[in-house]
Design a protein around this motif. Sequence first.
Motif, PDB file in Angstrom:
ATOM      1  N   ILE A 133     158.918   6.460  17.333  1.00 23.88           N
ATOM      2  CA  ILE A 133     158.530   6.441  15.657  1.00 23.88           C
ATOM      3  C   ILE A 133     157.339   6.184  14.561  1.00 23.88           C
ATOM      4  O   ILE A 133     157.718   5.176  15.322  1.00 23.88           O
ATOM      5  CB  ILE A 133     159.672   6.911  15.029  1.00 23.88           C
ATOM      6  N   ARG A 134     156.747   7.027  15.145  1.00 22.74           N
ATOM      7  CA  ARG A 134     155.611   6.474  14.295  1.00 22.74           C
ATOM      8  C   ARG A 134     155.019   7.347  12.313  1.00 22.74           C
ATOM      9  O   ARG A 134     155.119   8.460  12.631  1.00 22.74           O
ATOM     10  CB  ARG A 134     154.302   6.670  15.320  1.00 22.74           C
ATOM     11  N   LEU A 135     154.675   6.777  11.987  1.00 25.81           N
ATOM     12  CA  LEU A 135     154.285   6.844  10.555  1.00 25.81           C
ATOM     13  C   LEU A 135     152.682   8.140  11.177  1.00 25.81           C
ATOM     14  O   LEU A 135     151.689   7.443  11.433  1.00 25.81           O
ATOM     15  CB  LEU A 135     154.094   6.595   9.195  1.00 25.81           C
ATOM     16  N   ASP A 136     153.327   9.595  10.813  1.00 27.57           N
ATOM     17  CA  ASP A 136     151.704  10.380  10.652  1.00 27.57           C
ATOM     18  C   ASP A 136     151.387  10.194   9.716  1.00 27.57           C
ATOM     19  O   ASP A 136     151.755  11.008   8.689  1.00 27.57           O
ATOM     20  CB  ASP A 136     152.147  11.854  11.486  1.00 27.57           C
ATOM     21  N   ARG A 137     149.605  10.219   9.217  1.00 29.83           N
ATOM     22  CA  ARG A 137     149.312   9.449   7.967  1.00 29.83           C
ATOM     23  C   ARG A 137     148.195  10.893   7.664  1.00 29.83           C
ATOM     24  O   ARG A 137     147.068  10.313   7.290  1.00 29.83           O
ATOM     25  CB  ARG A 137     148.442   8.451   7.804  1.00 29.83           C
ATOM     26  N   PRO A 190     152.564  10.953   4.510  1.00 35.39           N
ATOM     27  CA  PRO A 190     152.801  10.210   5.969  1.00 35.39           C
ATOM     28  C   PRO A 190     154.073  11.036   5.563  1.00 35.39           C
ATOM     29  O   PRO A 190     155.349  10.789   5.354  1.00 35.39           O
ATOM     30  CB  PRO A 190     153.240   8.860   5.194  1.00 35.39           C
ATOM     31  N   ARG A 191     153.967  10.982   7.406  1.00 39.86           N
ATOM     32  CA  ARG A 191     155.685  11.870   7.572  1.00 39.86           C
ATOM     33  C   ARG A 191     155.989  11.138   9.250  1.00 39.86           C
ATOM     34  O   ARG A 191     155.563  10.920   9.782  1.00 39.86           O
ATOM     35  CB  ARG A 191     155.512  13.160   7.939  1.00 39.86           C
ATOM     36  N   PRO A 192     156.760  11.440   9.183  1.00 46.78           N
ATOM     37  CA  PRO A 192     157.663  10.283  10.733  1.00 46.78           C
ATOM     38  C   PRO A 192     156.698  11.741  11.758  1.00 46.78           C
ATOM     39  O   PRO A 192     157.371  12.682  11.869  1.00 46.78           O
ATOM     40  CB  PRO A 192     159.320  10.547  10.760  1.00 46.78           C
ATOM     41  N   ALA A 193     156.495  11.240  13.034  1.00 53.16           N
ATOM     42  CA  ALA A 193     156.613  11.709  14.387  1.00 53.16           C
ATOM     43  C   ALA A 193     156.690  10.708  15.413  1.00 53.16           C
ATOM     44  O   ALA A 193     156.856  10.136  15.366  1.00 53.16           O
ATOM     45  CB  ALA A 193     154.625  12.054  14.093  1.00 53.16           C
ATOM     46  N   LEU A 194     157.148  11.273  16.418  1.00 48.78           N
ATOM     47  CA  LEU A 194     156.356  11.078  18.170  1.00 48.78           C
ATOM     48  C   LEU A 194     155.392   9.764  17.795  1.00 48.78           C
ATOM     49  O   LEU A 194     154.590   9.939  17.483  1.00 48.78           O
ATOM     50  CB  LEU A 194     157.097  12.036  18.737  1.00 48.78           C
ATOM     51  N   GLY A 195     156.473   8.936  19.345  1.00 47.02           N
ATOM     52  CA  GLY A 195     154.806   7.572  18.947  1.00 47.02           C
ATOM     53  C   GLY A 195     153.595   8.128  20.336  1.00 47.02           C
ATOM     54  O   GLY A 195     154.253   9.456  20.627  1.00 47.02           O
TER      55      GLY A 195
END
Length: 421
Positions: free
Chosen positions: A170-174, A179-184
């Motif tokens: 999981i990564r942070l989509d900036r 910013p929101r969590p998103a799949l890597g």
Amino acid sequence: MEGALLVLGLLVAAFVGYNIGGSSTGVAFGPAVGSRIVGKLAAAALFTGFAFLGGWTVGRNVVETMSEGIVPADQFTLGASTAVLFFTGLALLISNLFGVPASTSMTAVGAIVGLGLATDTLNETVMFTIVSAWIVAPVAAFWIGAVIGRYVYPHLDARFSFARIEGRLIRLDRSGRVPRPALGENVTARDVFGSLLVLAIACYMGFSAGASNVANAVAPLVGNGVITVEEGVFLAIGAIGLGGFTIARRTLDTVGEGITDLPILAALIVSAVGATVITILSELGIPASLAVSTTSCIIGLGWGRASRAVSLTEAATTAVEGDGGPGLSAGALVAERGASEHARGPTVGTLAAAEPARDERFSSADGDAAPHVPKIGEEDPDELVGASLFDPAATGRIVLLWVLSPSLSAVGSYLLFELLL
């Protein structure tokens, strides 16, 4: 003198818990760490947390059995408690020297039995129940594994794969204002599902390990009354957690990357079955070995997978007529698809390194996404024979030590209490 014995008893209890944490953390979280789903620190933290949950809830029943069920609680003097814990620690030493997962639970019970025999206070009814469970549990685990291996595992293997996560799950989509969590990167929903499943079963294993092992470290001291059950759980889990954060780092490397021949899917099945068997027994207050149940399930799973080469009718006919049939090998779980491979099987780490390609045996006739699994009796026996999942000689040594460790513990404990204490 009593103060010194108490300190010694607490130190020995902490030593037992420390070694339990060092070995059990690797067993529970090896696949998760090998697949790079979690790091070693996170694995140790999760294991400690779920072991505490298992020890605080279900594990109390095992503590009660071992502290007052096998022999009366008043038999656990400080000297006797320290001696029992000493034999439990000795079992861990023997296990490490021989490289065999000797059962700490069985050896701890053996030491208590020696005390009961020497003082003529052994509760034979409780011991009959415990020994019966020790026989039934591995047999049940074997047959559960065999049924899954014969009828379920090939279908799961054809439909699921577990890939190593190279980056972050999981990564942070900036890219947006917030910013929101998103799949890597390159992570699919299927990867997330597989990762969560691996992690969930690892946590379940931690719960089961805590439920069954807390008593091994502190039951004699609880029976003596110098600590309460709650204090015993905190002491045991503290020591187990310390082992998980320190010496478990090496066992996590070993289990996750080095010694296990189990594909991740097989490891998940074995872990779930073994943990369930031990959790049920712990709920009943019966101390039992997670290593024994999981190893029995491994053997059953491999045997069941290999037995797909023949139907039940063919197997019965062969048995009656005495004709040689296709050989069944527990190494079927690690056989390389489409070839007979006699080298050492792949490890959790290498199996997780990439998505395994589907070969023609698992492709549907019209080329769509639905996999095709050959029917029982139609699979090529040569394709089911691979690197042995267990060496018969090694398995014999393991079983011998499973029997020998509690037996020697009981005999040594009996002689100690009969002649010296």
